[in-house]
Design a protein around this motif. Structure first.
Motif, PDB file in Angstrom:
ATOM      1  N   SER A  86      -5.703   2.360  -1.311  1.00  0.00           N
ATOM      2  CA  SER A  86      -4.608   1.576  -0.768  1.00  0.00           C
ATOM      3  C   SER A  86      -5.124   0.190  -0.441  1.00  0.00           C
ATOM      4  O   SER A  86      -6.307   0.014  -0.135  1.00  0.00           O
ATOM      5  N   HIS A  87      -4.238  -0.787  -0.492  1.00  0.00           N
ATOM      6  CA  HIS A  87      -4.622  -2.171  -0.234  1.00  0.00           C
ATOM      7  C   HIS A  87      -3.696  -2.772   0.815  1.00  0.00           C
ATOM      8  O   HIS A  87      -2.480  -2.653   0.721  1.00  0.00           O
ATOM      9  N   GLU A 109      -8.250  -9.209   2.931  1.00  0.00           N
ATOM     10  CA  GLU A 109      -7.716  -8.205   2.003  1.00  0.00           C
ATOM     11  C   GLU A 109      -8.589  -6.970   2.136  1.00  0.00           C
ATOM     12  O   GLU A 109      -9.812  -7.040   1.981  1.00  0.00           O
ATOM     13  N   SER A 129      -9.256  -2.646   1.412  1.00  0.00           N
ATOM     14  CA  SER A 129      -8.975  -1.461   0.608  1.00  0.00           C
ATOM     15  C   SER A 129      -9.427  -0.229   1.377  1.00  0.00           C
ATOM     16  O   SER A 129     -10.474  -0.242   2.032  1.00  0.00           O
ATOM     17  N   ASN A 163       6.147  -4.683  -3.430  1.00  0.00           N
ATOM     18  CA  ASN A 163       4.795  -4.599  -3.996  1.00  0.00           C
ATOM     19  C   ASN A 163       3.757  -4.354  -2.908  1.00  0.00           C
ATOM     20  O   ASN A 163       2.796  -3.598  -3.117  1.00  0.00           O
ATOM     21  N   GLU A 164       3.927  -4.988  -1.762  1.00  0.00           N
ATOM     22  CA  GLU A 164       2.994  -4.762  -0.656  1.00  0.00           C
ATOM     23  C   GLU A 164       3.070  -3.324  -0.173  1.00  0.00           C
ATOM     24  O   GLU A 164       2.040  -2.695   0.111  1.00  0.00           O
ATOM     25  N   ASP A 184       1.247  -1.152  -2.625  1.00  0.00           N
ATOM     26  CA  ASP A 184      -0.201  -1.307  -2.486  1.00  0.00           C
ATOM     27  C   ASP A 184      -0.732  -0.533  -1.291  1.00  0.00           C
ATOM     28  O   ASP A 184      -1.796   0.091  -1.359  1.00  0.00           O
TER      29      ASP A 184
END
Length: 239
Positions: A92-93, A100, A102, A188-189, A192
């Protein structure tokens, strides 16, 4: 005696090298050390004329190796080359204005990169303790979400030990506020954060949410911030 001394020196060097690896690199590093140690043992046994002991040991361990070796070859050795990528949906991001991050679903390990500020472009795993605190101060001044995300990373990597050196924590001034201070998530977020591809079904979204909450829920020693973002991502995709 010289052989014993050599083994001790090599063991200390290997231990120091392993400690300097990032959490994500330790598993491949352990496998590398095991391979090197195995080769070294074969060479020593061959030189000392005791190679037959190795065959006796292999015969004894054959049933165990038959079950364990395929899993090691398929899972661990694939990462030795350094180019292995996590399977889709295994990471997951989460992004903020400054960071940023992960999160690996299998190991629970977090990794991150600095996007903005004096340390832009650097990897979190390469920072010293002093640099972490400097970055945290910068995040608290510039972006609350980034500060909370960095605190989450520090908690998962160092436990509570870093807070003893954090002046804001000592003064009772930890960052707070809502998890979505940076505004609503885009689709999109949200994808992610849950580690999903576009077009994920309702069932896939629910399963990804459940799987991640098991990793980061505050009741299980996880993070309030990440749990809030994961809940927000689920609501965004199912809304």
């Amino acid at each position: 005696m010289p052989l014993t001394l050599l083994v001790i020196v090599v063991s200390v060097v290997a231990w120091v090298w392993l400690r300097n690896q990032t959490p994500s690199q330790r598993k491949p590093a352990i496998i590398k050390l095991a391979l090197i140690a195995g080769i070294g043992m074969v060479v020593v046994l061959a030189v000392t004329g005791r190679l037959h002991f190795l065959f006796v040991l292999l015969a004894f361990l054959y049933p165990l190796l038959r079950r364990v070796l395929p899993a090691l070859l398929s899972g661990g050795v694939a990462g030795v080359g350094g180019g292995a990528k996590a399977k889709a949906g295994n990471q997951s991001h989460v992004s903020t204005d400054i960071l940023e991050m992960s999160l690996d679903h299998d190991s629970g390990t977090m990794s991150g990169e600095i996007l903005k500020g004096p340390m832009a472009g650097r990897i979190l795993a390469d920072l010293s303790e002093g640099e972490f605190l400097e970055l945290l101060r910068y995040c608290r001044e510039q972006d609350e979400d980034s500060a909370r995300l960095l605190e989450t990373y520090l908690d998962r990597r160092f436990g509570d030990s870093w807070r003893a050196d954090d002046e804001a924590c000592a003064d009772g001034e930890e960052s707070g506020g809502s998890a979505n201070a940076g505004g609503p998530l885009t689709e999109n977020e949200a994808l992610d954060i849950l580690g999903l591809a576009p077009g994920a079904s309702r069932e896939e979204i629910i399963q990804a949410h459940r799987r991640m909450m098991q990793k980061v829920h505050p009741d299980h020693g996880g993070s309030n911030y990440l749990a809030a973002r994961i809940n927000e991502a689920k609501e965004r995709l199912l809304g």
